[in-house]
Motif scaffolding. Structure first.
Motif, PDB file in Angstrom:
ATOM      1  N   MET A  46      10.896  -3.369   3.530  1.00 46.58           N
ATOM      2  CA  MET A  46       9.977  -3.153   2.549  1.00 46.58           C
ATOM      3  C   MET A  46      10.812  -2.941   0.982  1.00 46.58           C
ATOM      4  O   MET A  46      12.108  -2.719   1.245  1.00 46.58           O
ATOM      5  CB  MET A  46       9.143  -1.954   2.812  1.00 46.58           C
ATOM      6  CG  MET A  46       8.596  -2.020   3.859  1.00 46.58           C
ATOM      7  SD  MET A  46       7.644  -0.577   4.441  1.00 46.58           S
ATOM      8  CE  MET A  46       6.190  -0.434   3.268  1.00 46.58           C
ATOM      9  N   GLU A  97       5.972 -11.772   3.267  1.00 47.12           N
ATOM     10  CA  GLU A  97       4.842 -11.416   2.475  1.00 47.12           C
ATOM     11  C   GLU A  97       3.438 -12.160   3.252  1.00 47.12           C
ATOM     12  O   GLU A  97       2.654 -12.499   2.513  1.00 47.12           O
ATOM     13  CB  GLU A  97       4.902 -11.475   0.943  1.00 47.12           C
ATOM     14  CG  GLU A  97       6.015 -10.780   0.583  1.00 47.12           C
ATOM     15  CD  GLU A  97       5.976 -10.051  -0.906  1.00 47.12           C
ATOM     16  OE1 GLU A  97       4.790  -9.936  -1.225  1.00 47.12           O
ATOM     17  OE2 GLU A  97       6.790  -9.795  -1.288  1.00 47.12           O
ATOM     18  N   ASP A 117       1.082 -11.171   4.435  1.00 49.56           N
ATOM     19  CA  ASP A 117      -0.102 -10.212   4.192  1.00 49.56           C
ATOM     20  C   ASP A 117      -0.806 -10.608   2.831  1.00 49.56           C
ATOM     21  O   ASP A 117      -1.987 -10.160   2.347  1.00 49.56           O
ATOM     22  CB  ASP A 117       0.036  -8.792   4.472  1.00 49.56           C
ATOM     23  CG  ASP A 117       1.341  -8.069   3.564  1.00 49.56           C
ATOM     24  OD1 ASP A 117       2.137  -9.071   3.298  1.00 49.56           O
ATOM     25  OD2 ASP A 117       1.417  -7.207   3.356  1.00 49.56           O
ATOM     26  N   SER A 118       0.297 -11.216   1.899  1.00 46.78           N
ATOM     27  CA  SER A 118      -0.231 -11.480   0.523  1.00 46.78           C
ATOM     28  C   SER A 118      -1.558 -12.388   0.304  1.00 46.78           C
ATOM     29  O   SER A 118      -1.713 -13.379   1.121  1.00 46.78           O
ATOM     30  CB  SER A 118       0.800 -11.843  -0.234  1.00 46.78           C
ATOM     31  OG  SER A 118       1.189 -13.167  -0.028  1.00 46.78           O
ATOM     32  N   THR A 128       7.432  -7.210   3.637  1.00 42.97           N
ATOM     33  CA  THR A 128       6.006  -6.807   3.027  1.00 42.97           C
ATOM     34  C   THR A 128       6.272  -5.984   1.949  1.00 42.97           C
ATOM     35  O   THR A 128       7.335  -4.918   1.976  1.00 42.97           O
ATOM     36  CB  THR A 128       5.219  -6.508   4.181  1.00 42.97           C
ATOM     37  OG1 THR A 128       3.930  -6.243   3.665  1.00 42.97           O
ATOM     38  CG2 THR A 128       5.802  -5.129   4.894  1.00 42.97           C
ATOM     39  N   HIS A 129       5.269  -5.865   1.044  1.00 49.28           N
ATOM     40  CA  HIS A 129       5.117  -4.687   0.105  1.00 49.28           C
ATOM     41  C   HIS A 129       4.455  -3.485   0.728  1.00 49.28           C
ATOM     42  O   HIS A 129       4.697  -2.476   0.468  1.00 49.28           O
ATOM     43  CB  HIS A 129       4.439  -5.130  -0.935  1.00 49.28           C
ATOM     44  CG  HIS A 129       5.186  -5.935  -2.131  1.00 49.28           C
ATOM     45  ND1 HIS A 129       6.250  -5.279  -2.558  1.00 49.28           N
ATOM     46  CD2 HIS A 129       4.820  -7.062  -2.740  1.00 49.28           C
ATOM     47  CE1 HIS A 129       6.459  -6.043  -3.652  1.00 49.28           C
ATOM     48  NE2 HIS A 129       5.715  -7.277  -3.415  1.00 49.28           N
ATOM     49  N   TYR A 130       3.666  -3.681   1.569  1.00 53.61           N
ATOM     50  CA  TYR A 130       2.761  -2.543   1.879  1.00 53.61           C
ATOM     51  C   TYR A 130       2.727  -2.256   3.567  1.00 53.61           C
ATOM     52  O   TYR A 130       3.001  -3.302   4.410  1.00 53.61           O
ATOM     53  CB  TYR A 130       1.311  -3.220   1.530  1.00 53.61           C
ATOM     54  CG  TYR A 130       1.026  -3.489   0.178  1.00 53.61           C
ATOM     55  CD1 TYR A 130       0.914  -2.677  -0.765  1.00 53.61           C
ATOM     56  CD2 TYR A 130       0.829  -4.874   0.007  1.00 53.61           C
ATOM     57  CE1 TYR A 130       1.108  -3.036  -2.063  1.00 53.61           C
ATOM     58  CE2 TYR A 130       0.735  -5.341  -1.464  1.00 53.61           C
ATOM     59  CZ  TYR A 130       0.908  -4.317  -2.529  1.00 53.61           C
ATOM     60  OH  TYR A 130       0.458  -4.617  -3.883  1.00 53.61           O
ATOM     61  N   GLN A 131       2.484  -1.113   3.716  1.00 49.71           N
ATOM     62  CA  GLN A 131       2.382  -0.695   4.982  1.00 49.71           C
ATOM     63  C   GLN A 131       1.630  -0.978   5.758  1.00 49.71           C
ATOM     64  O   GLN A 131       1.581  -1.319   6.975  1.00 49.71           O
ATOM     65  CB  GLN A 131       2.282   1.126   5.054  1.00 49.71           C
ATOM     66  CG  GLN A 131       2.906   1.489   6.257  1.00 49.71           C
ATOM     67  CD  GLN A 131       1.635   2.015   7.092  1.00 49.71           C
ATOM     68  OE1 GLN A 131       0.466   1.889   6.694  1.00 49.71           O
ATOM     69  NE2 GLN A 131       1.737   1.808   8.331  1.00 49.71           N
ATOM     70  N   ARG A 132       0.263  -1.538   5.295  1.00 46.31           N
ATOM     71  CA  ARG A 132      -0.503  -2.068   6.093  1.00 46.31           C
ATOM     72  C   ARG A 132      -0.709  -3.211   6.916  1.00 46.31           C
ATOM     73  O   ARG A 132      -0.922  -2.913   8.173  1.00 46.31           O
ATOM     74  CB  ARG A 132      -2.124  -2.319   5.007  1.00 46.31           C
ATOM     75  CG  ARG A 132      -1.683  -3.479   4.146  1.00 46.31           C
ATOM     76  CD  ARG A 132      -3.165  -4.012   3.410  1.00 46.31           C
ATOM     77  NE  ARG A 132      -2.811  -5.332   2.792  1.00 46.31           N
ATOM     78  CZ  ARG A 132      -3.679  -6.014   2.419  1.00 46.31           C
ATOM     79  NH1 ARG A 132      -4.873  -5.791   2.205  1.00 46.31           N
ATOM     80  NH2 ARG A 132      -3.428  -7.309   2.216  1.00 46.31           N
ATOM     81  N   GLU A 151       4.269   4.423   1.727  1.00 42.19           N
ATOM     82  CA  GLU A 151       2.925   4.335   1.531  1.00 42.19           C
ATOM     83  C   GLU A 151       2.377   5.666   0.814  1.00 42.19           C
ATOM     84  O   GLU A 151       1.619   5.502  -0.033  1.00 42.19           O
ATOM     85  CB  GLU A 151       2.062   4.120   2.922  1.00 42.19           C
ATOM     86  CG  GLU A 151       0.650   3.872   2.847  1.00 42.19           C
ATOM     87  CD  GLU A 151       0.126   2.452   2.519  1.00 42.19           C
ATOM     88  OE1 GLU A 151       1.343   1.762   2.142  1.00 42.19           O
ATOM     89  OE2 GLU A 151      -0.953   2.433   2.007  1.00 42.19           O
ATOM     90  N   GLY A 177       5.454   6.405  -2.463  1.00 44.26           N
ATOM     91  CA  GLY A 177       6.309   5.208  -3.315  1.00 44.26           C
ATOM     92  C   GLY A 177       7.624   5.045  -2.988  1.00 44.26           C
ATOM     93  O   GLY A 177       8.181   5.892  -1.971  1.00 44.26           O
ATOM     94  N   TYR A 178       8.174   4.078  -3.725  1.00 44.94           N
ATOM     95  CA  TYR A 178       9.820   3.969  -3.429  1.00 44.94           C
ATOM     96  C   TYR A 178      10.577   5.262  -4.315  1.00 44.94           C
ATOM     97  O   TYR A 178      11.721   5.268  -4.054  1.00 44.94           O
ATOM     98  CB  TYR A 178      10.202   2.687  -4.144  1.00 44.94           C
ATOM     99  CG  TYR A 178       9.561   1.756  -2.919  1.00 44.94           C
ATOM    100  CD1 TYR A 178       9.992   1.411  -1.884  1.00 44.94           C
ATOM    101  CD2 TYR A 178       8.491   0.748  -3.290  1.00 44.94           C
ATOM    102  CE1 TYR A 178       9.506   0.398  -0.838  1.00 44.94           C
ATOM    103  CE2 TYR A 178       8.299  -0.241  -2.432  1.00 44.94           C
ATOM    104  CZ  TYR A 178       8.462  -0.300  -1.520  1.00 44.94           C
ATOM    105  OH  TYR A 178       8.334  -1.215  -0.567  1.00 44.94           O
TER     106      TYR A 178
END
Lengths: 251, 427
Positions: free
Chosen positions: A35, A173, A175-176, A204-208, A239, A242-243
């Motif tokens: 991530m 990515e 999931d995008s 991925t960017h997101y935890q989902r 999540e 944030g970073y």
């Protein structure tokens, strides 16, 4: 399985260093996630590993089962067992999806000195795999990715993965552009391919996405380096907070 | 006058080498055609219509010799049930040909048809003469005047199989001029196949008269001949609700100029002309020149030309759609595209529309491009080697033109032939 040591990469046409020394070990049977904020170098890592033009390796190494990847052509890397699921799968007008899949499967088999699949054999396997991914006969007949929805394109990537049976899968990515249902379908497809002998790197960017494809190890990448490594809880931390916290902590 | 004088010399030099068949039903047409050539003069670089293609080797008195190359290309149509008509070095070969009898059709050699009265009198040189305006096509008139042989096909019904004109070449210097005439009666249908190396230099004319509700399909392969020079003309005239579909595959050869002149004279007719061309090397020059006249209501015309050029090859496309006053509801489509596999190759295109009716849909487009690098990487990342991936994308580029071949079996033969050419000419 995949061993990356001190990998440094710059753009070929520009004096811009993207990767500044990436170290990563992915074992067979494990799912690693990367991530990181935009521009941290995640996608570049996936492109450099799969052999896309436009990048120059200025240091370090990347091997798959001990074989140096960086000296090989993209097709040789694929035949050696590396697979990249594209963030933006490419549309190829005029080339039927089925023709494309069969050409790819048999090219890899040939490169490895294995017997090519007959048309009948191939058809049987592809139909079964497509069914699992809810890919209908029409999608198989149409030109590669042409007129496919975002979800269809990503399912088509997973179908290719299922047919090519790579050792090491990189999902960039994936999931995008997907709604929740489409993401679940894709994740199920990936989970079905999780075996002891196969490694995964999920970018991925997101935890989902990681709710559906449960990682063993999570890495945080920033400014061309892996700055933190932990268990699945690290993804939850990102999540929630944030970073910023992690970046501050490392700095 | 000064220009005419300059052009007179090569024209006379060419004519001096040729013998005109005498007498019979075609005599008047030949003499008229000779007068046309003399008036027009053979083409030179200064003619607007020959701006992109040097006619020199096509018009000089002696043909440039062309080496014979043996069998590195697949022979097309061998698997097709057809009636074979064989020409060797431009001369009819009765022994190699099938019996020229087939229900619904009569076939004769031009050289044998010497009576004073013949149906072909209404076609021979007539469509060619119609096609001389507004653009002169002197090589076609030269052909009408001097062609020693060819076939005359009168289609009265629906023959059970295609007619295949097969060309073979045994001489390195053969300079062949063939003139074929086809007349389709109302409601008749014919599929004509043409393939094989004709001669070191070939001047070919095909005239096709299509009556109401008749349908003509033409699939032609120009290839298996690496040094051939050819100028071919197709002239066709379409009646009400009739169909004309012609597809040409060109591989190899050094100089090919294919003219196609189509006149839609009956309402609700459809004319499709298409070509797929693959060329390798700086000597390769291929020119498609099309002129379509819409002179009736609710007609459709379609031009689809695709060229793959590498290692300095040159491709030319000149395509014109003329919609006359009153030709309402015309649907005209024209696309010409080239795939340039390197920076040395070039494609020159001149699309033209001239429209005198107000209820018309005409579209045209022309592009030149390289292989899509993203698509190439995508294929390679799946394990398809660079060469095979390039070939796959190249065939995909040609597919729109090949799809103009209606018959699936013929289409597969054409695709297979293109694929094997690409394999042999690997980058």
């Amino acid at each position: 399985m995949l061993s990356i040591k001190g990998l440094k990469v710059k753009l070929e046409d520009e004096d811009k260093q993207i990767l500044k020394g990436v170290d990563l070990e992915i074992e067979a049977g494990k799912v690693h996630a990367i991530m990181g904020p935009n521009g941290s170098g995640k996608s570049t890592l996936s492109y450099v590993l799969s052999g896309k033009d436009g990048y120059e390796v200025t240091g370090g190494s990347a091997t798959l089962e001990g074989v140096d990847l960086l000296d090989m052509d993209p097709e040789a890397r694929a035949a050696a067992g590396l697979f990249l699921a594209f963030q933006y799968p490419v549309e190829i007008p005029g080339v039927g999806n089925m023709t494309f899949l069969r050409t790819a499967v048999n090219a890899q088999r040939k490169a490895r000195g294995e017997e090519e699949m007959t048309a009948a054999e191939f058809l049987k396997v592809v139909r079964a795999r497509a069914k699992e991914l809810k890919i209908d006969a029409d999608m198989l007949k149409r030109p590669v990715n042409v007129g496919f929805s975002g979800g269809e394109k990503k399912r088509n990537e997973i179908l290719q993965m299922a047919m090519l049976e790579p050792k090491m899968c990189i999902l960039d990515e994936t999931d995008s552009g997907l709604d929740v249902d489409a993401m679940k379908l894709v994740a199920e497809g990936v989970n079905a391919l999780r075996t002891e002998g196969r490694g995964f790197l999920v970018i991925t960017h997101y935890q989902r996405l990681l709710d559906h494809i449960k990682p063993d190890v999570v890495h945080i990448m920033a400014d061309g380096r892996i700055i933190k490594t932990g268990g699945p809880e690290l993804a939850l931390e990102v999540e929630n907070n944030g970073y910023a916290d992690i970046l501050a902590e490392v700095a | 006058m000064a220009e005419a004088a300059v052009k007179q010399t090569p024209t006379d030099a060419m004519i001096a080498t040729l013998d005109m068949p005498q007498g019979g039903w075609s005599d008047a047409a030949r003499r008229d055609a000779l007068a046309r050539v003399q008036a027009m003069g053979l083409p030179s670089r200064r003619d607007e219509y020959w701006k992109y293609t040097r006619p020199d080797t096509l018009v000089q008195a002696q043909a440039v010799p062309a080496a014979l190359r043996d069998g590195d290309d697949t022979v097309l149509f061998d698997a097709v049930d057809r009636l074979k008509i064989v020409f060797v070095d431009g001369v009819f070969d009765a022994a190699a040909s099938d019996d020229l009898a087939l229900e619904g059709i009569t076939i004769e050699r031009l050289a044998d048809a010497t009576s004073d009265l013949h149906w072909a009198r209404d076609v021979y040189g007539v469509l060619e003469n119609n096609g001389q305006n507004p653009v002169p096509r002197p090589l076609a008139a030269l052909n009408t005047a001097f062609a020693a042989d060819g076939v005359l096909i009168h289609v009265t019904g629906k023959p059970s199989k295609p007619v295949n004109i097969i060309y073979r070449r045994t001489s390195t210097t053969a300079d062949a001029m063939l003139h074929h005439c086809i007349k389709l009666d109302a409601g008749a249908e014919l599929t004509l196949l043409e393939n094989g190396p004709v001669a070191a230099r070939f001047n070919g004319v095909l005239e096709v008269e299509i009556a109401d509700k008749a349908a003509f399909h033409h699939v032609r392969a120009q290839g298996r001949d690496h040094e051939q020079r050819a100028a071919t003309h197709i002239f066709t005239r379409l009646g009400t609700e009739s169909t004309f579909k012609s597809f040409t595959l060109t591989a190899n050869g050094v100089m090919t100029r294919n003219d196609c002149v189509i006149e839609l004279t009956g309402d609700d007719a459809a004319a499709h002309v298409a070509g797929a061309c693959v060329g390798d090397g700086g000597d390769f020059h291929h020119d498609d020149t099309v002129f379509i006249t819409h002179d009736a209501v609710n007609c459709e015309s379609r031009q689809v030309f695709k060229k793959v050029l590498r290692n300095g090859a040159t491709g030319v496309f000149q395509g014109k759609i003329l919609v006359k006053a009153g030709a309402q509801k015309t649907d005209g489509y024209q696309i010409s595209q080239s795939l340039l596999l390197d920076e040395d190759s070039q494609f020159l295109a001149k699309p033209e529309l001239e429209i005198y009716a107000d209820d018309v849909a005409c579209s045209h487009g022309s592009t030149s491009g390289a292989i899509d690098e993203d698509a190439l990487f995508y294929l390679r990342s799946r394990g398809v080697p660079h060469g095979a991936a390039t070939d796959l994308l190249t065939l995909a580029f040609l597919a729109e033109a090949v799809l103009e071949v209606e018959d699936e079996a013929l289409r597969e033969e054409v695709t297979g032939r293109l694929a094997s050419w690409l394999e042999r000419h690997a980058a």
